[in-house]
Design an enzyme around this catalytic site. Structure first.
Site, mmCIF file in Angstrom:
data_model
loop_
_atom_site.group_PDB
_atom_site.id
_atom_site.type_symbol
_atom_site.label_atom_id
_atom_site.label_comp_id
_atom_site.label_asym_id
_atom_site.label_seq_id
_atom_site.Cartn_x
_atom_site.Cartn_y
_atom_site.Cartn_z
ATOM 1 N N ASP A 209 0.521 -1.390 0.078
ATOM 2 C CA ASP A 209 -0.074 -0.167 -0.481
ATOM 3 C C ASP A 209 1.187 1.445 -0.185
ATOM 4 O O ASP A 209 1.850 1.186 0.661
ATOM 5 C CB ASP A 209 -1.210 0.270 1.436
ATOM 6 N N SER A 210 0.564 2.483 -0.392
ATOM 7 C CA SER A 210 1.742 3.440 -0.277
ATOM 8 C C SER A 210 1.514 4.129 1.244
ATOM 9 O O SER A 210 2.453 4.673 1.471
ATOM 10 C CB SER A 210 0.380 5.028 -1.091
ATOM 11 N N CYS B 219 -4.201 -1.418 -1.587
ATOM 12 C CA CYS B 219 -3.906 0.331 -2.521
ATOM 13 C C CYS B 219 -5.058 0.255 -3.328
ATOM 14 O O CYS B 219 -5.020 -0.379 -4.671
ATOM 15 C CB CYS B 219 -3.285 1.238 -2.495
ATOM 16 N N GLU C 181 -1.881 8.382 8.255
ATOM 17 C CA GLU C 181 -0.700 7.992 8.184
ATOM 18 C C GLU C 181 -0.424 8.205 9.572
ATOM 19 O O GLU C 181 0.879 8.234 10.633
ATOM 20 C CB GLU C 181 -0.400 8.416 7.446
ATOM 21 N N CYS D 235 -10.641 3.693 -0.086
ATOM 22 C CA CYS D 235 -9.402 3.558 0.617
ATOM 23 C C CYS D 235 -8.589 2.658 1.250
ATOM 24 O O CYS D 235 -9.581 2.834 2.184
ATOM 25 C CB CYS D 235 -9.841 5.141 0.395
ATOM 26 N N HIS E 233 -7.309 2.766 3.401
ATOM 27 C CA HIS E 233 -7.093 3.740 4.771
ATOM 28 C C HIS E 233 -8.167 4.442 5.506
ATOM 29 O O HIS E 233 -8.229 4.474 6.416
ATOM 30 C CB HIS E 233 -6.536 5.336 4.714
HETATM 31 N N1 DGL Z 1 -4.765 3.305 0.453
HETATM 32 C C1 DGL Z 1 -4.817 4.323 -0.730
HETATM 33 C C2 DGL Z 1 -6.314 3.655 -1.060
HETATM 34 O O1 DGL Z 1 -6.653 2.395 -0.876
HETATM 35 C C3 DGL Z 1 -4.618 5.561 -0.993
HETATM 36 C C4 DGL Z 1 -4.000 6.264 0.416
HETATM 37 C C5 DGL Z 1 -2.675 7.649 -0.278
HETATM 38 O O2 DGL Z 1 -3.830 8.563 -0.900
HETATM 39 O O3 DGL Z 1 -1.995 7.251 -0.135
HETATM 40 O O4 DGL Z 1 -6.617 4.559 -2.281
#
Ligand code: DGL
Length: 254
Positions: A12-13, A75, A154, A185, A187
């Site tokens: 993931d990011s 992600c 984060e 997302c 997150h």
């Molecule tokens: N966790 C990422 C997603 O599922 C995106 C978060 C980011 O913008 O880095 O889209």
């Protein structure tokens, strides 16, 4: 050669993909997982797609050297921008990408109103347009981009007054008017409490984590690569910051 005992890599990011890792571990406790968060380059969700593709390829290359039988793109943004490139680059690996859970939402609420909370990139990319066009025939799909929310997660602030302040203008107009909210997302499941404080307890929240875990298990089973030995989880991050690793472990156990 892929071996049963090779890792399932999860990428993931940043720390968001831990919400998917939780589901993967629940469903396949005997597997070895290698998680990589690219927090040094987060957020991805407001970057140009070419940059996201380059970052995803770099992360995948770091993981591929470690003996992996599968790569789970945990992600939604990276899936939207890079899944085709990743599949072309690693044709001999199982590559699974998470997508917003519009299908389960539309199946559950035919004719209903479904919000999709996601990054600007996810909502702009062709993959989402196709998904929304398909399921939008059966329900009303409302796009809700939430730039800034993944950054709060984060920093361990998914459930915070800041998260609530960011989400309120976006979600408050939909109180009582939405059947389900798709957390598009990885997150965002970590902001569930803040979301519920605005939308209330009745709205159904759905994310793609469980479906992604099920699809990964199905593909591994099909390839004869399911491992039922002693499970293991390794967590790494591109940012050399002990606080981030501690946050990742906390989110995994929550
Ligand atoms: N966790 C990422 C997603 O599922 C995106 C978060 C980011 O913008 O880095 O889209």
């Amino acid at each position: 050669m892929n071996a049963k005992t090779d890792y399932i890599a999860v990428f993931d990011s940043g720390v968001g993909g831990i919400s998917v890792l939780r589901q993967l571990r629940r469903l396949m406790p005997g597997e070895r997982f290698l998680y990589l968060g690219d927090s040094a380059n987060a957020p991805y969700g407001t970057r140009p797609p070419e940059q996201i593709r380059a970052l995803a390829l770099k992360a995948a290359a770091r993981l591929a050297d470690r003996g992996i039988k599968a790569l789970v793109v945990a992600c939604n943004t990276a899936t939207a921008a890079a899944i085709d490139t990743l599949r072309q680059t690693y044709p001999d690996r199982i590559v699974v990408g998470i997508e917003p859970a519009l299908k389960p939402a539309a199946d559950r609420f035919p004719g209903g109103t479904i919000g999709v909370l996601a990054t600007p990139v996810t909502l702009r990319e062709e993959k989402f347009h196709q998904l929304a066009e398909h399921y939008g025939q059966h329900c009303t799909v409302v796009k809700l981009p939430a730039p800034g929310l993944s950054e709060l997660v984060e920093h361990g602030k998914g459930d915070s007054p800041e998260a609530e302040a960011l989400l309120r203008p976006l979600l408050a107009p939909w109180v009582g008017k939405m059947d389900a909210l798709v957390l598009g997302c990885t997150h965002y499941p970590f902001a569930t409490a803040a979301i519920r404080r605005i939308l209330g307890e009745d709205v159904v929240l759905l994310d793609g984590g469980e479906g992604t875990a099920r699809e990964t298990k199905r593909r591994l089973h099909q390839a004869g690569l399911l491992n039922e030995a002693e499970g293991e989880t390794v967590i790494e991050n591109s940012l050399d910051d002990p606080a981030l690793l501690a946050l990742s472990k906390k989110l995994l156990e929550d």
